[in-house]
Design a protein around this motif. Structure first.
Motif, PDB file in Angstrom:
ATOM      1  N   ASP A 177      -7.286  42.672  -9.487  1.00 58.58           N
ATOM      2  CA  ASP A 177      -7.033  43.694 -10.509  1.00 58.58           C
ATOM      3  C   ASP A 177      -6.388  44.925  -9.890  1.00 58.58           C
ATOM      4  N   MET A 178      -6.908  45.333  -8.740  1.00 53.79           N
ATOM      5  CA  MET A 178      -6.378  46.524  -8.063  1.00 53.79           C
ATOM      6  C   MET A 178      -4.942  46.282  -7.604  1.00 53.79           C
ATOM      7  N   GLU A 179      -4.685  45.103  -7.056  1.00 51.88           N
ATOM      8  CA  GLU A 179      -3.334  44.768  -6.616  1.00 51.88           C
ATOM      9  C   GLU A 179      -2.356  44.799  -7.794  1.00 51.88           C
ATOM     10  N   ALA A 180      -2.794  44.272  -8.919  1.00 49.30           N
ATOM     11  CA  ALA A 180      -1.924  44.233 -10.095  1.00 49.30           C
ATOM     12  C   ALA A 180      -1.591  45.641 -10.574  1.00 49.30           C
ATOM     13  N   TYR A 181      -2.567  46.531 -10.534  1.00 49.65           N
ATOM     14  CA  TYR A 181      -2.320  47.914 -10.961  1.00 49.65           C
ATOM     15  C   TYR A 181      -1.335  48.598 -10.016  1.00 49.65           C
ATOM     16  N   LEU A 182      -1.501  48.384  -8.722  1.00 51.08           N
ATOM     17  CA  LEU A 182      -0.570  48.965  -7.758  1.00 51.08           C
ATOM     18  C   LEU A 182       0.858  48.483  -8.018  1.00 51.08           C
ATOM     19  N   ARG A 183       1.018  47.191  -8.268  1.00 48.80           N
ATOM     20  CA  ARG A 183       2.353  46.650  -8.535  1.00 48.80           C
ATOM     21  C   ARG A 183       2.923  47.213  -9.835  1.00 48.80           C
ATOM     22  N   GLN A 184       2.077  47.273 -10.866  1.00 48.33           N
ATOM     23  CA  GLN A 184       2.536  47.741 -12.172  1.00 48.33           C
ATOM     24  C   GLN A 184       3.079  49.167 -12.100  1.00 48.33           C
ATOM     25  N   HIS A 185       2.448  49.997 -11.288  1.00 47.27           N
ATOM     26  CA  HIS A 185       2.822  51.412 -11.227  1.00 47.27           C
ATOM     27  C   HIS A 185       3.570  51.770  -9.939  1.00 47.27           C
ATOM     28  N   ASN A 186       3.956  50.755  -9.188  1.00 40.40           N
ATOM     29  CA  ASN A 186       4.741  50.959  -7.964  1.00 40.40           C
ATOM     30  C   ASN A 186       4.064  51.960  -7.024  1.00 40.40           C
ATOM     31  N   LEU A 187       2.788  51.720  -6.756  1.00 43.62           N
ATOM     32  CA  LEU A 187       1.999  52.621  -5.918  1.00 43.62           C
ATOM     33  C   LEU A 187       1.820  52.034  -4.522  1.00 43.62           C
ATOM     34  N   PRO A 188       1.781  52.874  -3.503  1.00 48.72           N
ATOM     35  CA  PRO A 188       1.606  52.379  -2.136  1.00 48.72           C
ATOM     36  C   PRO A 188       0.148  52.041  -1.829  1.00 48.72           C
ATOM     37  N   ASN A 189      -0.023  51.200  -0.846  1.00 46.83           N
ATOM     38  CA  ASN A 189      -1.353  50.877  -0.334  1.00 46.83           C
ATOM     39  C   ASN A 189      -1.292  50.985   1.189  1.00 46.83           C
ATOM     40  N   GLU A 190      -2.447  50.982   1.814  1.00 46.06           N
ATOM     41  CA  GLU A 190      -2.487  51.124   3.276  1.00 46.06           C
ATOM     42  C   GLU A 190      -3.760  50.473   3.793  1.00 46.06           C
ATOM     43  N   TRP A 191      -3.614  49.594   4.801  1.00 42.57           N
ATOM     44  CA  TRP A 191      -4.742  48.793   5.253  1.00 42.57           C
ATOM     45  C   TRP A 191      -5.312  49.212   6.604  1.00 42.57           C
ATOM     46  N   ASP A 192      -4.620  50.028   7.334  1.00 42.58           N
ATOM     47  CA  ASP A 192      -5.105  50.402   8.669  1.00 42.58           C
ATOM     48  C   ASP A 192      -6.090  51.552   8.544  1.00 42.58           C
ATOM     49  N   TYR A 193      -7.255  51.248   7.961  1.00 50.09           N
ATOM     50  CA  TYR A 193      -8.263  52.267   7.675  1.00 50.09           C
ATOM     51  C   TYR A 193      -9.566  51.897   8.357  1.00 50.09           C
ATOM     52  N   PHE A 194     -10.251  52.912   8.884  1.00 53.02           N
ATOM     53  CA  PHE A 194     -11.561  52.689   9.508  1.00 53.02           C
ATOM     54  C   PHE A 194     -12.412  53.933   9.316  1.00 53.02           C
ATOM     55  N   ASP A 195     -13.648  53.751   8.882  1.00 57.42           N
ATOM     56  CA  ASP A 195     -14.564  54.865   8.680  1.00 57.42           C
ATOM     57  C   ASP A 195     -15.623  54.843   9.776  1.00 57.42           C
ATOM     58  N   PRO A 196     -15.578  55.769  10.737  1.00 57.45           N
ATOM     59  CA  PRO A 196     -16.548  55.762  11.833  1.00 57.45           C
ATOM     60  C   PRO A 196     -17.958  56.111  11.380  1.00 57.45           C
ATOM     61  N   ALA A 197     -18.101  56.672  10.187  1.00 55.21           N
ATOM     62  CA  ALA A 197     -19.435  56.981   9.679  1.00 55.21           C
ATOM     63  C   ALA A 197     -20.146  55.731   9.164  1.00 55.21           C
ATOM     64  N   LYS A 198     -19.404  54.616   9.030  1.00 53.67           N
ATOM     65  CA  LYS A 198     -19.994  53.368   8.563  1.00 53.67           C
ATOM     66  C   LYS A 198     -19.954  52.289   9.635  1.00 53.67           C
ATOM     67  N   ALA A 199     -18.885  52.265  10.417  1.00 47.98           N
ATOM     68  CA  ALA A 199     -18.666  51.302  11.500  1.00 47.98           C
ATOM     69  C   ALA A 199     -18.379  49.883  11.011  1.00 47.98           C
TER      70      ALA A 199
END
Length: 218
Positions: A177-199
């Motif tokens: 669903d999220m991917e479809a919304y991004l495509r529909q509205h031509n929005l960027p995504n980014e996968w190189d994310y890390f939260d050190p508060a969660k590990a």
């Protein structure tokens, strides 16, 4: 907050589109809403939904200083693309200052160390942001598929940590669903994310877990 009323709201909102849930939340906020973000994957979905309904909604971001370069670039891209009313809160210690005193952020095997890190570098600045922005309603991008703890939440909850109504419009949406919304509205995504508060993605940093209120009050 009345538990029966929250249960009723969740029943009413269960099958509503996230756009309608955002509108519902803003109506109850009476001009005092905030949306939080950490610019992790799919955050553009909620941010886009919110600014379509309220272009100047305050966007609360705690930058603990340990984000990867790609996350900072993604944050700046979304800030410009969506004209975000971005409020950035930093810990009282910079990342360099923290590491000089305590070393690198704890690993996933150090539960107590992670909680201390989260309290100092994430929860305190977030609490400060909530205090200053003073929302009645807090919009989040929580989804039930993200981890076991979140699966037990719902679209609308009373947040005990910060004493306000927390609404998660995309709570029931899948990755597809999220991917479809991004495509529909031509929005960027980014996968190189890390939260050190969660590990890791199965752990909570304290913003959405009950232990957060304990460290905030200590």
């Amino acid at each position: 907050m009345n538990a029966e009323l929250i249960q009723q709201w969740n029943a009413e909102l269960r099958d509503r589109h996230p756009r309608d849930i955002v509108r519902w939340a803003l109506q109850r906020a009476e001009g005092r809403a905030v949306v939080s973000t950490n610019f992790r994957p799919y955050e553009a979905v909620l941010l886009h939904l919110c600014v379509q309904e309220l272009p100047d909604i305050p966007v609360l971001w705690v930058d603990h200083g340990f984000n990867r370069p790609a996350t900072y670039r993604h944050a700046e891209e979304l800030r410009r693309l969506l004209n975000l009313n971005l409020h950035i809160y930093h810990p009282k210690l910079s990342a360099a200052h923290y590491q000089a005193l305590h070393g690198p952020p704890p690993g996933p095997e150090d539960e107590e160390g992670l909680r201390r890190f989260s309290a100092l570098m994430k929860l305190e600045p977030f609490q400060r942001g909530i205090r200053e922005l003073a929302p009645r309603v807090w919009l989040t991008a929580l989804r039930k598929v993200q981890n076991p703890h979140r699966a037990g939440l719902d679209v609308v909850v009373w947040d005990e940590n910060f004493k306000l109504l927390k609404v998660s419009p995309v709570f029931h949406w899948s990755d597809a669903d999220m991917e479809a919304y991004l495509r529909q509205h031509n929005l960027p995504n980014e996968w190189d994310y890390f939260d050190p508060a969660k590990a890791d993605e199965k752990r909570e940093c304290g913003l959405h877990a009950r232990w957060g209120s304990q460290v905030l009050s200590s």
